[in-house]
Write a protein that holds these residues in place. Structure first.
Motif, PDB file in Angstrom:
ATOM      1  N   LEU A 223      49.073  42.913   4.978  1.00 43.46           N
ATOM      2  CA  LEU A 223      48.467  42.517   3.702  1.00 43.46           C
ATOM      3  C   LEU A 223      49.520  42.556   2.601  1.00 43.46           C
ATOM      4  CD1 LEU A 223      47.960  45.492   2.053  1.00 43.46           C
ATOM      5  CD2 LEU A 223      46.317  45.690   3.908  1.00 43.46           C
ATOM      6  N   PRO A 224      49.285  41.870   1.485  1.00 42.80           N
ATOM      7  CA  PRO A 224      50.240  41.909   0.376  1.00 42.80           C
ATOM      8  C   PRO A 224      50.333  43.319  -0.201  1.00 42.80           C
ATOM      9  CG  PRO A 224      48.749  40.044   0.159  1.00 42.80           C
ATOM     10  CD  PRO A 224      48.190  40.919   1.239  1.00 42.80           C
ATOM     11  N   VAL A 225      51.547  43.718  -0.567  1.00 47.08           N
ATOM     12  CA  VAL A 225      51.772  45.052  -1.124  1.00 47.08           C
ATOM     13  C   VAL A 225      52.139  44.983  -2.603  1.00 47.08           C
ATOM     14  CG1 VAL A 225      53.130  47.170  -0.958  1.00 47.08           C
ATOM     15  CG2 VAL A 225      52.435  45.972   1.130  1.00 47.08           C
ATOM     16  N   GLY A 226      53.075  44.109  -2.961  1.00 46.33           N
ATOM     17  CA  GLY A 226      53.440  43.930  -4.361  1.00 46.33           C
ATOM     18  C   GLY A 226      54.243  45.073  -4.951  1.00 46.33           C
ATOM     19  N   LEU A 227      55.292  45.511  -4.245  1.00 43.52           N
ATOM     20  CA  LEU A 227      56.094  46.634  -4.738  1.00 43.52           C
ATOM     21  C   LEU A 227      56.685  46.358  -6.116  1.00 43.52           C
ATOM     22  CD1 LEU A 227      58.002  47.750  -1.502  1.00 43.52           C
ATOM     23  CD2 LEU A 227      55.993  48.810  -2.550  1.00 43.52           C
ATOM     24  N   ASP A 228      57.339  45.224  -6.269  1.00 43.42           N
ATOM     25  CA  ASP A 228      57.947  44.896  -7.565  1.00 43.42           C
ATOM     26  C   ASP A 228      56.880  44.673  -8.634  1.00 43.42           C
ATOM     27  OD1 ASP A 228      60.411  45.024  -6.365  1.00 43.42           O
ATOM     28  OD2 ASP A 228      60.814  42.872  -6.437  1.00 43.42           O
ATOM     29  N   GLU A 229      55.868  43.913  -8.298  1.00 40.74           N
ATOM     30  CA  GLU A 229      54.827  43.562  -9.262  1.00 40.74           C
ATOM     31  C   GLU A 229      54.149  44.791  -9.850  1.00 40.74           C
ATOM     32  OE1 GLU A 229      50.488  41.213  -9.379  1.00 40.74           O
ATOM     33  OE2 GLU A 229      51.709  41.251  -7.535  1.00 40.74           O
ATOM     34  N   HIS A 230      53.910  45.792  -9.025  1.00 39.96           N
ATOM     35  CA  HIS A 230      53.144  46.956  -9.465  1.00 39.96           C
ATOM     36  C   HIS A 230      54.009  48.144  -9.863  1.00 39.96           C
ATOM     37  CE1 HIS A 230      49.690  44.677  -8.371  1.00 39.96           C
ATOM     38  NE2 HIS A 230      50.011  44.650  -7.095  1.00 39.96           N
ATOM     39  N   GLY A 231      55.318  47.939  -9.904  1.00 36.85           N
ATOM     40  CA  GLY A 231      56.198  48.976 -10.438  1.00 36.85           C
ATOM     41  C   GLY A 231      56.397  50.178  -9.544  1.00 36.85           C
ATOM     42  N   VAL A 232      56.215  50.025  -8.236  1.00 40.82           N
ATOM     43  CA  VAL A 232      56.438  51.147  -7.326  1.00 40.82           C
ATOM     44  C   VAL A 232      57.894  51.589  -7.418  1.00 40.82           C
ATOM     45  CG1 VAL A 232      56.533  51.802  -4.888  1.00 40.82           C
ATOM     46  CG2 VAL A 232      54.579  50.509  -5.769  1.00 40.82           C
ATOM     47  N   ASP A 233      58.102  52.892  -7.432  1.00 42.52           N
ATOM     48  CA  ASP A 233      59.452  53.429  -7.578  1.00 42.52           C
ATOM     49  C   ASP A 233      60.198  53.462  -6.252  1.00 42.52           C
ATOM     50  OD1 ASP A 233      59.257  54.300 -10.453  1.00 42.52           O
ATOM     51  OD2 ASP A 233      57.610  55.488  -9.621  1.00 42.52           O
ATOM     52  N   LEU A 234      59.583  54.091  -5.262  1.00 40.61           N
ATOM     53  CA  LEU A 234      60.190  54.245  -3.950  1.00 40.61           C
ATOM     54  C   LEU A 234      59.116  54.017  -2.891  1.00 40.61           C
ATOM     55  CD1 LEU A 234      62.035  57.578  -4.760  1.00 40.61           C
ATOM     56  CD2 LEU A 234      63.164  55.376  -4.492  1.00 40.61           C
ATOM     57  N   ALA A 235      59.513  53.494  -1.738  1.00 39.19           N
ATOM     58  CA  ALA A 235      58.556  53.271  -0.662  1.00 39.19           C
ATOM     59  C   ALA A 235      59.269  53.355   0.673  1.00 39.19           C
ATOM     60  CB  ALA A 235      57.864  51.916  -0.810  1.00 39.19           C
ATOM     61  N   VAL A 236      58.502  53.706   1.698  1.00 39.99           N
ATOM     62  CA  VAL A 236      59.035  53.777   3.051  1.00 39.99           C
ATOM     63  C   VAL A 236      58.039  53.084   3.983  1.00 39.99           C
ATOM     64  CG1 VAL A 236      60.176  55.966   2.554  1.00 39.99           C
ATOM     65  CG2 VAL A 236      57.904  55.970   3.607  1.00 39.99           C
ATOM     66  N   GLY A 237      58.509  52.756   5.167  1.00 33.69           N
ATOM     67  CA  GLY A 237      57.593  52.173   6.140  1.00 33.69           C
ATOM     68  C   GLY A 237      58.259  52.032   7.493  1.00 33.69           C
ATOM     69  N   CYS A 238      57.444  51.948   8.529  1.00 35.91           N
ATOM     70  CA  CYS A 238      57.966  51.726   9.870  1.00 35.91           C
ATOM     71  C   CYS A 238      57.936  50.223  10.161  1.00 35.91           C
ATOM     72  CB  CYS A 238      57.145  52.494  10.905  1.00 35.91           C
ATOM     73  SG  CYS A 238      55.438  51.917  11.072  1.00 35.91           S
ATOM     74  N   THR A 239      58.558  49.846  11.272  1.00 38.04           N
ATOM     75  CA  THR A 239      58.629  48.418  11.617  1.00 38.04           C
ATOM     76  C   THR A 239      58.060  48.115  12.994  1.00 38.04           C
ATOM     77  OG1 THR A 239      60.857  48.653  12.539  1.00 38.04           O
ATOM     78  CG2 THR A 239      60.694  48.125  10.185  1.00 38.04           C
ATOM     79  N   TYR A 240      57.517  49.129  13.675  1.00 38.23           N
ATOM     80  CA  TYR A 240      57.027  48.900  15.040  1.00 38.23           C
ATOM     81  C   TYR A 240      55.533  48.614  15.103  1.00 38.23           C
ATOM     82  CZ  TYR A 240      56.433  53.971  14.393  1.00 38.23           C
ATOM     83  OH  TYR A 240      56.128  55.208  13.887  1.00 38.23           O
ATOM     84  N   LYS A 241      54.851  48.574  13.972  1.00 38.26           N
ATOM     85  CA  LYS A 241      53.432  48.261  13.968  1.00 38.26           C
ATOM     86  C   LYS A 241      53.257  46.762  13.695  1.00 38.26           C
ATOM     87  CE  LYS A 241      52.309  52.917  12.257  1.00 38.26           C
ATOM     88  NZ  LYS A 241      51.877  53.522  13.535  1.00 38.26           N
ATOM     89  N   TYR A 242      52.832  46.411  12.495  1.00 37.00           N
ATOM     90  CA  TYR A 242      52.554  45.010  12.181  1.00 37.00           C
ATOM     91  C   TYR A 242      53.811  44.152  12.064  1.00 37.00           C
ATOM     92  CZ  TYR A 242      47.864  46.756  11.163  1.00 37.00           C
ATOM     93  OH  TYR A 242      46.630  47.351  11.253  1.00 37.00           O
ATOM     94  N   LEU A 243      54.997  44.786  12.024  1.00 33.10           N
ATOM     95  CA  LEU A 243      56.238  44.013  11.980  1.00 33.10           C
ATOM     96  C   LEU A 243      56.819  43.798  13.375  1.00 33.10           C
ATOM     97  CD1 LEU A 243      57.938  45.456   8.763  1.00 33.10           C
ATOM     98  CD2 LEU A 243      56.471  43.437   9.009  1.00 33.10           C
TER      99      LEU A 243
ATOM    100  N   ALA B 141      63.036  52.350  10.624  1.00 31.76           N
ATOM    101  CA  ALA B 141      62.181  52.247   9.446  1.00 31.76           C
ATOM    102  C   ALA B 141      62.986  51.677   8.280  1.00 31.76           C
ATOM    103  CB  ALA B 141      61.615  53.620   9.105  1.00 31.76           C
ATOM    104  N   TYR B 142      62.384  51.676   7.097  1.00 30.77           N
ATOM    105  CA  TYR B 142      63.093  51.154   5.928  1.00 30.77           C
ATOM    106  C   TYR B 142      62.767  51.984   4.691  1.00 30.77           C
ATOM    107  CZ  TYR B 142      58.531  48.942   5.193  1.00 30.77           C
ATOM    108  OH  TYR B 142      57.180  48.717   5.041  1.00 30.77           O
ATOM    109  N   LEU B 143      63.654  51.858   3.723  1.00 26.12           N
ATOM    110  CA  LEU B 143      63.528  52.561   2.448  1.00 26.12           C
ATOM    111  C   LEU B 143      63.665  51.549   1.320  1.00 26.12           C
ATOM    112  CD1 LEU B 143      63.575  55.192   0.657  1.00 26.12           C
ATOM    113  CD2 LEU B 143      66.065  55.142   0.945  1.00 26.12           C
ATOM    114  N   TYR B 144      62.691  51.547   0.415  1.00 25.92           N
ATOM    115  CA  TYR B 144      62.732  50.693  -0.784  1.00 25.92           C
ATOM    116  C   TYR B 144      63.098  51.556  -1.973  1.00 25.92           C
ATOM    117  CZ  TYR B 144      60.635  48.293  -4.886  1.00 25.92           C
ATOM    118  OH  TYR B 144      60.382  47.727  -6.120  1.00 25.92           O
ATOM    119  N   VAL B 145      64.131  51.136  -2.703  1.00 24.71           N
ATOM    120  CA  VAL B 145      64.535  51.807  -3.940  1.00 24.71           C
ATOM    121  C   VAL B 145      64.499  50.764  -5.053  1.00 24.71           C
ATOM    122  CG1 VAL B 145      66.294  53.158  -5.127  1.00 24.71           C
ATOM    123  CG2 VAL B 145      66.040  53.362  -2.634  1.00 24.71           C
TER     124      VAL B 145
END
Length: 410
Positions: free
Chosen positions: A219-239, A247-251
């Motif tokens: 589903l859409p997440v919108g990290l930039d749009e919603h001003g999220v500071d930091l995020a993490v996630g795995c890649t073996y599920k829906y990706l 995994a990955y790290l968003y800064v």
């Protein structure tokens, strides 16, 4: 009723704009509803990995770090994940596990707050002089996130405060340093309100950290749009990156020059081959790297992401909701009344891409379903969990799963 729902499924599959994407995966006649634990194998991955092993590793050997692009894989693949979570390029780095990235993000978040308070550059409504001595964590989180949050609190001298997501806004104060939340509950599939919760965290001057394991690629997440500071996630599920894929790290870009990872490594050094004794972090999201990238799984993930060519996350979300709606409709029609209880929210804005059904003998029921070719999973103490990956799950799959579930529950 069975004939009517089977006919409906056929019509829905005929009109499915994502139906052709199914051919990009290795599938059989099993109804695979466990992609929220491990995504199916993209068909192009085996040949790619064979080439990586035989040619890039076997023939080019160490030259592949440059000639085959191994060295730049973490940020290159991060840029491919970015559109799926609503982020511009240059803000995601791939590597390590989700657990390791949670530690980086949460300790890094507290350090961002400490740095802002030291310099007077704290978020609105402004630093008031109160010590930010609390880390708030989703009380319903996946256990590992809780373990890591507790360790991060000890490492940073903070107190950990577990709070149910719905109660987070009321629990926040000028004492809050950072907040770690899950976008979707791993047990029930409940989708939490990322925009409003992020805004509530920012309103008290704290840093928002989101775990996207059960939402990225669904589903859409919108990290930039919603001003999220930091995020993490795995890649073996829906990706669909494969078992144990990195995994990955968003800064967020505005934080990158002050992001202070608790795990500095030679790979995140500004001069990684300088072998200097002093540590100088690389510029941008690259400072989220640590050690040598896990190349085999990294490149399997890169090829797996090819299945997203020509696919919009909005179309995936629309199909996800249609699939889960149809499954709930079929369950209501087929399953004996009172035999199961849905834990999944009815409202679309509160639903991820899975359905959780409470069932007294859930473990045994799931065992029998798997024997009959309906693969979901069991979560203690009494939950049947079904994940719906729109890229390869169809409506006929959904009807068949509900029908066989009903047969077993009778």
């Amino acid at each position: 009723m069975s004939d009517e729902l089977a006919a409906t499924a056929k019509e829905l599959d005929a009109g499915d704009e994502l139906a052709a994407v199914r051919a990009r995966f290795v599938l059989d006649d099993v109804v695979y509803l466990d992609g929220n634990s491990l995504g199916a194998l993209p068909a192009a991955v085996p040949a790619r990995i064979e080439d990586v092993i035989r040619r890039e590793w076997g023939e080019l050997r160490i030259r592949s770090w440059g000639e085959s692009g191994w060295w730049t894989a973490p940020e290159r693949i991060g840029d491919r994940i970015a559109p799926l979570v609503g982020a511009a390029a240059g803000q995601i780095v791939v590597g390590d596990s989700t657990s390791v990235n949670v530690l980086k993000a949460l300790v890094g978040a507290v350090r961002l707050v400490d740095d802002a308070e030291d310099t007077g550059d704290i978020r609105e409504p402004g630093y008031t002089g109160v010590v930010r001595d609390e880390i708030v964590v989703d009380a319903t989180t996946f256990p590992t996130d809780g373990y890591i949050a507790e360790s991060a609190a000890r490492l940073t001298g903070r107190t950990l405060r577990p709070v149910p997501p719905g109660e987070v806004p009321a629990a926040l104060s000028e004492r809050t340093a950072a907040v770690l939340l899950n976008h979707a509950d791993y047990r029930t599939g409940r989708l939490h309100d990322l925009p409003s919760l992020t805004a509530a965290v920012h309103a008290v001057g704290a840093i928002a950290v989101w775990d996207l394991c059960h939402s990225a690629g669904a589903l859409p997440v919108g990290l930039d749009e919603h001003g999220v500071d930091l995020a993490v996630g795995c890649t073996y599920k829906y990706l669909n990156g494969g078992p144990g894929s990195p995994a990955y790290l968003y800064v967020r870009r505005e934080h990158q020059d002050r992001f202070d990872s608790p795990l500095p490594g030679w790979n995140s050094h500004a001069e990684p081959f300088g072998m200097r004794e002093d540590y100088e972090p690389a510029r941008g999201a690259l400072r989220g790297r640590v050690g040598t990238p896990d190349i085999l799984s990294m490149l399997a993930l890169e090829t797996a992401l090819d299945v997203w060519e020509g696919v919009s996350i909005e179309a995936v979300r629309a199909k996800s909701l249609a699939l889960t709606d149809f499954f709930l409709e079929c369950v209501a029609a087929y399953v004996p009344e009172g035999r199961v209880e849905s834990l999944t929210p009815v409202r679309h804005e509160e639903r991820g891409s899975q359905v959780a059904l409470r069932c007294a003998d859930a473990r045994e029921v799931m065992r029998r379903l798997i024997e009959r070719g309906i693969v979901g999973d069991f979560r203690r103490p009494d939950v049947l969990r079904f994940g719906f990956t729109p890229l390869y799950v169809g409506f006929a799959d959904v009807e068949r799963a509900a029908r066989i579930l009903a047969e077993e529950l009778r």
